[in-house]
Design a protein around this motif. Structure first.
Motif, short mmCIF file in Angstrom:
data_model
loop_
_atom_site.label_atom_id
_atom_site.label_comp_id
_atom_site.label_asym_id
_atom_site.label_seq_id
_atom_site.Cartn_x
_atom_site.Cartn_y
_atom_site.Cartn_z
N HIS A 87 -24.98 -25.15 -64.42
CA HIS A 87 -25.51 -25.95 -65.53
C HIS A 87 -24.62 -27.16 -65.77
CE1 HIS A 87 -26.55 -26.91 -69.75
NE2 HIS A 87 -27.76 -26.54 -69.34
N SER A 88 -23.32 -26.98 -65.69
CA SER A 88 -22.39 -28.10 -65.88
C SER A 88 -22.56 -29.15 -64.79
CB SER A 88 -20.95 -27.61 -65.89
OG SER A 88 -20.72 -26.79 -67.00
N LYS A 89 -22.72 -28.69 -63.55
CA LYS A 89 -22.91 -29.64 -62.45
C LYS A 89 -24.22 -30.39 -62.60
CE LYS A 89 -21.89 -28.61 -58.26
NZ LYS A 89 -21.79 -27.95 -56.94
N LEU A 90 -25.26 -29.70 -63.04
CA LEU A 90 -26.57 -30.32 -63.13
C LEU A 90 -26.68 -31.28 -64.30
CD1 LEU A 90 -29.45 -30.32 -61.93
CD2 LEU A 90 -30.00 -28.50 -63.54
N HIS A 91 -26.20 -30.88 -65.48
CA HIS A 91 -26.44 -31.64 -66.69
C HIS A 91 -25.27 -32.50 -67.16
CE1 HIS A 91 -30.30 -29.80 -67.32
NE2 HIS A 91 -29.76 -28.60 -67.13
N TYR A 92 -24.05 -32.16 -66.78
CA TYR A 92 -22.89 -32.88 -67.30
C TYR A 92 -22.12 -33.65 -66.24
CZ TYR A 92 -23.82 -29.89 -71.29
OH TYR A 92 -24.43 -29.25 -72.32
N GLY A 93 -22.67 -33.81 -65.05
CA GLY A 93 -22.06 -34.64 -64.03
C GLY A 93 -20.82 -34.07 -63.38
N MET A 94 -20.67 -32.76 -63.36
CA MET A 94 -19.48 -32.17 -62.75
C MET A 94 -19.51 -32.22 -61.23
SD MET A 94 -17.42 -31.26 -65.03
CE MET A 94 -17.77 -31.96 -66.60
N ASN A 115 -19.83 -24.03 -75.36
CA ASN A 115 -19.46 -23.01 -76.34
C ASN A 115 -20.18 -23.21 -77.67
OD1 ASN A 115 -17.76 -21.66 -74.60
ND2 ASN A 115 -15.98 -22.86 -75.18
N LEU A 116 -20.35 -24.46 -78.09
CA LEU A 116 -21.08 -24.72 -79.33
C LEU A 116 -22.55 -24.33 -79.20
CD1 LEU A 116 -19.56 -28.12 -80.46
CD2 LEU A 116 -19.29 -25.90 -81.56
N LYS A 117 -23.16 -24.65 -78.08
CA LYS A 117 -24.56 -24.26 -77.87
C LYS A 117 -24.71 -22.74 -77.84
CE LYS A 117 -26.50 -28.19 -75.43
NZ LYS A 117 -27.15 -28.62 -74.19
N THR A 118 -23.77 -22.05 -77.20
CA THR A 118 -23.82 -20.59 -77.14
C THR A 118 -23.63 -20.00 -78.54
OG1 THR A 118 -22.88 -20.65 -74.93
CG2 THR A 118 -22.77 -18.56 -76.10
N ALA A 119 -22.71 -20.54 -79.30
CA ALA A 119 -22.48 -20.03 -80.66
C ALA A 119 -23.70 -20.27 -81.54
CB ALA A 119 -21.26 -20.71 -81.28
N LEU A 120 -24.34 -21.42 -81.40
CA LEU A 120 -25.53 -21.71 -82.19
C LEU A 120 -26.68 -20.77 -81.84
CD1 LEU A 120 -26.87 -23.56 -84.26
CD2 LEU A 120 -27.54 -25.04 -82.39
N ASN A 146 -22.81 -13.63 -62.19
CA ASN A 146 -24.00 -14.42 -62.52
C ASN A 146 -23.75 -15.31 -63.73
OD1 ASN A 146 -26.62 -15.40 -62.66
ND2 ASN A 146 -27.34 -13.63 -63.80
N THR A 147 -23.08 -14.79 -64.74
CA THR A 147 -22.83 -15.56 -65.96
C THR A 147 -21.96 -16.77 -65.67
OG1 THR A 147 -22.96 -13.53 -67.24
CG2 THR A 147 -21.95 -15.41 -68.31
N VAL A 148 -20.92 -16.58 -64.90
CA VAL A 148 -19.99 -17.68 -64.60
C VAL A 148 -20.66 -18.71 -63.70
CG1 VAL A 148 -17.82 -18.27 -63.48
CG2 VAL A 148 -17.97 -16.24 -64.91
N GLU A 149 -21.35 -18.27 -62.66
CA GLU A 149 -22.01 -19.19 -61.74
C GLU A 149 -23.08 -20.01 -62.46
OE1 GLU A 149 -21.23 -19.87 -58.64
OE2 GLU A 149 -19.63 -18.37 -58.57
N LEU A 158 -14.72 -31.42 -72.53
CA LEU A 158 -15.84 -31.74 -73.41
C LEU A 158 -17.09 -30.94 -73.04
CD1 LEU A 158 -15.42 -35.59 -73.83
CD2 LEU A 158 -14.96 -33.80 -75.51
N ALA A 159 -17.35 -30.78 -71.75
CA ALA A 159 -18.51 -29.98 -71.32
C ALA A 159 -18.34 -28.52 -71.75
CB ALA A 159 -18.69 -30.08 -69.81
#
Length: 54
Positions: free
Chosen positions: A10-17, A40-45, A2-5, A34-35
């Motif tokens: 999210h990457s496909k939806l928001h970052y154009g993957m 990773n920065l958002k998760t760390a924050l 679930n975490t990986v999917e 870059l995505a």
């Protein structure tokens, strides 16, 4: 799983993957890196805010 999917979705939806087929290899590699950095920065924050880490 679930975490990986969720991250890939999210990457496909928001970052154009989802347009990976139409990009060149180097451009896709750069956008994927870059995505991943942004994710990773958002998760760390969010972890920092949740646990009050320095």
């Amino acid at each position: 799983r679930n975490t990986v999917e969720r991250v890939f979705g999210h990457s496909k939806l928001h970052y154009g993957m989802s347009k990976a087929r139409h990009l060149g290899l180097m451009q896709f590699h750069t956008s994927t890196v870059l995505a991943s950095i942004v994710h990773n920065l958002k998760t760390a924050l969010s972890l920092k805010q949740k646990y009050g880490l320095a």
